[in-house]
Design an enzyme around this catalytic site. Structure first.
Site, PDB file in Angstrom:
ATOM      1  N   ASP A 107       0.837  -1.197   0.000  1.00 62.13           N
ATOM      2  CA  ASP A 107       0.000   0.000   0.000  1.00 62.13           C
ATOM      3  C   ASP A 107       0.873   1.249   0.000  1.00 62.13           C
ATOM      4  OD1 ASP A 107      -2.360   1.837   0.807  1.00 62.13           O
ATOM      5  OD2 ASP A 107      -3.284  -0.149   0.872  1.00 62.13           O
ATOM      6  N   HIS A 119      -4.186   5.822   3.880  1.00 63.67           N
ATOM      7  CA  HIS A 119      -4.824   4.689   3.222  1.00 63.67           C
ATOM      8  C   HIS A 119      -4.296   3.359   3.749  1.00 63.67           C
ATOM      9  CE1 HIS A 119      -5.819   1.943  -0.168  1.00 63.67           C
ATOM     10  NE2 HIS A 119      -6.848   2.748  -0.350  1.00 63.67           N
ATOM     11  N   SER A 174     -11.082  -0.756  -1.609  1.00 63.74           N
ATOM     12  CA  SER A 174      -9.859  -0.781  -0.810  1.00 63.74           C
ATOM     13  C   SER A 174     -10.121  -1.290   0.593  1.00 63.74           C
ATOM     14  CB  SER A 174      -9.250   0.627  -0.717  1.00 63.74           C
ATOM     15  OG  SER A 174      -8.608   0.988  -1.895  1.00 63.74           O
TER      16      SER A 174
END
Length: 529
Positions: free
Chosen positions: A67, A285, A454
Site C-alpha cells: 500500500d 490509506h 480498498s
C-alpha cells in the site's frame, strides 16, 4: 489510486458531518457483525469467534499490506506488526542477507537511499503518453507512423483521454477549493456563535434563527446543506487537495518523481533500491487497510480487526498517483520471500506496460503458497469489459490460482446493498465484502470511516488470515476455495447496478454471487478432512 477515485462523487457519498470527532453513520464494527443477529450484512466474524473458535488455538499469520505506507506507531497496530527478528535494527547492515538493509517492519520501494520518499507520482497514462510523445515528436513522418502503427494509435487514444481528464480536473479543482473555503468559514462562524470547539448536527439544528444575525443564519444553512448531501469538511478538503495534486503531479507530463529513488525504472533491480522507512509521507490509506485486517482485538482501544493473531508486514509501493509495475512486482516478491502467507493489494490502475513483471511475481508468490487478495476498483464499471491492473489474468490468457478479486458491499439494505462506486464482473470479480463506511485506524492513533473496494479487500484478507491462523495446514488454494464457496448467496436480492439506478440480480455482479462470511468459512474449514 483506488480510494481517490471515489472523490468524484463526494457530495453523494455516505459520510456524516465531522469536525474533530466523527459521528458514525452505521453500527461500529459493522463489517464484523452478523446479518441475522445484528441486521447488517457484515462477515459474521464476531459470531465465528464466539461460537466456533472460542477454545481453539491459533498461530500468527503474516499478512503483507502492499500500500502507501502504514503508521507503525499507531496504538491499535504497533503490537500487530511483523518484525524481522533476523535483522538488527539501525546497524546499517543486511544481517539476514535478504537484500534489504534494516528491513525491520517491511520495505519502502518508493524511498531513496538518503531516507527521503516519493509522495506524488504521475498516472501510468501520463508516463506512457510522455514516452510516446518523445518518440513521435510534434510532426512524425509517415514512415515513422507506418512502422509504429500500434504505438501511434495508442498515442492518439491516450492524448484524447489525457485532455479530457485534465480539463475535468481544471474544472473541479477551483470548485472544491471554494467549497472547502465556504465550509471552513461557516464552521468558524457557528463555533464562535455557539462558543464551542466541536460542532454536532444537533447543535447546528438547534440554532434559533430568529435570534441569530444574517451571517449565522447563512452559515447554518450552508452546513445543513452539507449534512443533507452527506459531505464532510475533511472529505471536501481531501477532494480539493486531490484535484490540485492531480493537476500538479498526476497529469504533469514533465514531473519526475523517480529522482528521489534514484533507480532505473526500466529494470527490476530487486534489492537494489528503496529504504526501510515504511510509514511514508501519507500513511492514511495503508493504515486504514491494515487496521481492517488486524487491528488489536484485545487492547480495549479503537477497533477490532478481523484476524486476532496476525503480523502486518508493511510494503510501501503506492504513491499519490499510479504505482509502477516494477514496484508492484518487487513488493510481491519481497512479501513472498519474507514469510507473508496473505498479500492484500488495495490499489489498481488502467494501464500496465510491464505486466509481465507482475505476472511473474504472482506466479512466484503462488509457488510459495501465498494467497493474494485484490480490490476490484471504484469506477462502477464491468471488469469483464474494462479490466484494471494488476489482475489474475496472465498475458497468455491463463489465470492465477492464488487470487481473489473483491467488490464492495454497503451496510444499507435491499437495492442499496452494493456500493455505488464498486466495480463488478461475473467473471473477473470473485466475491463481495463490506466496503462502505468502514471505521478503522488512521495516522496519529486516530480512527475514521472510509469507503472503497480498498476496504472490502482487507476485510476478505482478514478472513483468509483467520482461516490460516486456526487451520495452518490449509493451502492458499484451499483457503480461496473455502472463502468463495462459503460466501453467503442471496438469490432473491435485487440491487442497483453500481453507477446508476438499473435494478439487477446481486448474484450477477460476481462469479460467486456471494458475500464473504467468516462464520461459514470457519465452519467449512472445520468440516474438511
Amino acid at each position: 489510486m483506488l480510494m481517490k477515485k471515489i472523490l468524484f462523487s463526494i457530495l453523494i457519498s455516505s459520510f456524516l458531518l465531522q469536525t474533530n470527532a466523527q459521528e458514525l453513520k452505521t453500527k461500529l464494527n459493522w463489517f464484523n457483525l452478523d446479518f441475522e443477529k445484528d441486521g447488517v450484512r457484515g462477515m459474521s466474524v464476531e459470531r465465528a469467534y464466539n461460537e466456533l473458535l472460542k477454545d481453539k488455538k491459533s498461530k500468527p499469520v503474516v499478512v503483507a499490506i502492499i500500500d502507501g505506507g502504514t503508521d507503525v506507531n499507531h496504538e491499535d497496530l504497533k503490537d500487530k506488526l511483523w518484525v524481522n527478528t533476523k535483522e538488527i535494527a539501525g546497524n546499517g547492515k543486511d544481517d539476514d542477507k535478504n537484500g534489504f538493509v534494516d528491513d525491520i517492519n517491511g520495505w519502502d520501494f518508493l524511498g531513496g537511499k538518503d531516507g527521503t520518499d516519493v509522495h506524488h507520482e504521475q498516472l501510468e497514462m501520463t508516463r506512457i503518453l510522455k514516452q510516446l510523445k518523445d518518440k513521435f515528436g510534434d510532426k512524425p513522418s509517415k514512415k515513422l507512423i507506418r512502422k509504429n502503427k500500434a504505438d501511434y494509435e495508442l498515442l492518439q487514444t491516450l492524448q484524447k483521454e489525457y485532455d479530457e481528464k485534465k480539463a475535468e480536473n481544471e474544472q473541479y479543482a477551483p470548485f472544491y477549493k471554494q467549497l472547502y473555503t465556504n465550509y471552513v468559514e461557516s464552521e468558524k462562524i457557528l463555533k464562535d456563535y455557539l462558543k464551542v470547539d466541536n460542532l454536532t448536527q444537533a447543535a447546528i439544528k438547534g440554532i434559533d434563527e430568529s435570534q441569530a444575525d444574517r451571517k449565522v443564519r447563512a452559515a447554518k444553512k450552508t452546513l445543513e446543506k452539507f449534512i443533507e448531501l452527506g459531505a464532510t469538511g475533511a472529505d471536501i478538503k481531501e477532494a480539493a487537495e486531490h484535484f490540485e495534486s492531480e493537476l500538479k503531479y498526476n497529469y504533469n507530463l514533465d514531473f519526475d518523481a523517480r529522482k528521489v529513488v534514484g533507480d532505473n525504472p526500466k529494470k527490476l533491480e530487486y534489492g537494489e533500491y528503496g529504504n526501510n522507512e515504511v510509514t511514508g509521507p501519507d500513511a492514511m490509506h495503508g493504515s486504514h487497510v491494515a487496521g481492517i485486517v488486524g487491528a488489536n482485538r484485545n487492547n480495549n482501544l479503537g477497533i477490532m480487526g478481523v484476524c486476532n493473531d496476525v503480523q502486518l508486514m508493511v510494503v510501501r509501493t503506492v504513491p499519490d498517483g499510479d504505482e509502477r509495475d516494477k514496484d508492484v512486482a518487487n513488493a510481491i516478491r519481497y512479501a513472498a520471500d519474507n514469510g507473508a502467507e496473505i498479500i492484500n493489494m488495495s490499489f489498481g490502475k488502467k494501464y500496465s506496460p510491464e505486466k509481465k513483471w507482475v505476472d511473474d511475481a504472482v506466479k512466484y508468490a503462488q509457488s510459495k503458497g501465498v494467497l493474494m487478495i485484490a480490490a476490484a476498483g471504484n469506477d462502477n464499471t464491468d471488469m469483464d469489459a474494462d479490466p484494471q491492473f494488476p489482475n489474475d489474468t496472465y498475458e497468455n490468457g491463463s489465470v492465477a490460482e492464488n487470487w481473489i478479486s473483491v467488490g464492495a458491499l454497503s451496510w444499507k439494505p435491499d437495492v442499496d446493498a452494493v456500493a455505488t462506486f464498486s466495480n463488478y464482473g461475473k467473471k473477473n470479480v470473485d466475491v463481495f465484502a463490506p466496503g462502505v463506511d468502514i471505521y478503522s485506524t488512521v495516522p496519529g492513533s486516530k480512527y475514521e470511516e472510509k469507503s472503497g473496494t480498498s476496504m472490502a479487500s482487507p476485510a476478505t484478507a482478514g478472513v483468509a488470515a483467520l482461516l490460516k491462523s486456526y487451520f495452518p495446514n490449509l493451502t492458499a488454494a484451499q483457503i480461496k476455495k473455502i472463502i468463495l464457496e462459503s460466501s453467503v448467496k442471496v438469490p432473491d436480492l435485487r440491487v442497483k447496478k453500481p453507477g446508476g439506478d438499473e435494478i439487477v440480480k446481486f448474484e450477477d455482479l460476481s462469479a460467486t454471487g456471494g458475500i464473504v462470511n467468516a462464520y461459514n468459512a470457519v465452519k467449512m474449514a472445520m468440516e474438511m478432512k
